[in-house]
Design a protein around this motif. Structure first.
Motif, mmCIF file in Angstrom:
data_model
loop_
_atom_site.group_PDB
_atom_site.id
_atom_site.type_symbol
_atom_site.label_atom_id
_atom_site.label_comp_id
_atom_site.label_asym_id
_atom_site.label_seq_id
_atom_site.Cartn_x
_atom_site.Cartn_y
_atom_site.Cartn_z
ATOM 1 N N UNK A 155 53.655 45.072 41.525
ATOM 2 C CA UNK A 155 52.543 44.145 40.212
ATOM 3 C C UNK A 155 51.775 45.215 39.813
ATOM 4 N N UNK A 156 51.478 45.284 38.189
ATOM 5 C CA UNK A 156 50.499 46.074 37.900
ATOM 6 C C UNK A 156 49.511 46.291 38.685
ATOM 7 N N UNK A 157 48.688 47.720 38.258
ATOM 8 C CA UNK A 157 47.236 47.970 39.221
ATOM 9 C C UNK A 157 46.000 46.596 39.024
ATOM 10 N N UNK A 158 46.487 46.141 37.604
ATOM 11 C CA UNK A 158 44.526 45.661 37.586
ATOM 12 C C UNK A 158 44.987 43.937 38.005
ATOM 13 N N UNK B 30 42.074 40.880 42.730
ATOM 14 C CA UNK B 30 42.097 41.232 44.169
ATOM 15 C C UNK B 30 40.717 41.315 44.423
ATOM 16 N N UNK B 31 40.531 42.981 44.618
ATOM 17 C CA UNK B 31 39.056 43.645 44.351
ATOM 18 C C UNK B 31 37.752 42.945 44.248
ATOM 19 N N UNK B 32 37.986 42.849 42.769
ATOM 20 C CA UNK B 32 36.766 41.706 42.716
ATOM 21 C C UNK B 32 36.926 40.339 42.976
ATOM 22 N N UNK B 33 38.016 39.602 43.192
ATOM 23 C CA UNK B 33 37.217 38.285 44.398
ATOM 24 C C UNK B 33 36.976 38.746 45.663
ATOM 25 N N UNK B 34 37.284 39.709 46.029
ATOM 26 C CA UNK B 34 37.454 40.586 47.890
ATOM 27 C C UNK B 34 35.623 40.517 47.977
#
Length: 72
Positions: free
Chosen positions: A39-42, A47-51
């Motif tokens: 997976x690309x880093x974005x 995922x962290x934005x959602x989390x």
């Protein structure tokens, strides 16, 4: 804790979520491997934005509403 001070606690929770986002994203950055990860880093950033960030925004809005309620 007084009901009037709950909004301060919610602001602190929101701030800790943002700090947690920055720390966790930094750890992801150092663990990320261009060759080994498919997976690309974005994708990790999203995922962290959602989390972290979306719950932080929700808690911040709730704190604003609670503050407005008890300021009257």
């Amino acid at each position: 804790m007084k009901k009037e001070n709950i909004y301060k606690f919610l602001y602190a929770v929101s701030m800790f979520l943002v700090i947690g986002f920055a720390i966790r994203l930094g750890v992801d950055y150092f663990k990320y491997d261009n060759i080994g990860d498919s997976a690309p880093f974005y994708a990790f950033v999203i995922e962290r934005i959602i989390e972290f960030i979306i719950p932080s925004i929700i808690v911040f809005i709730i704190a604003k509403v609670v503050k407005k309620k008890y300021s009257k």
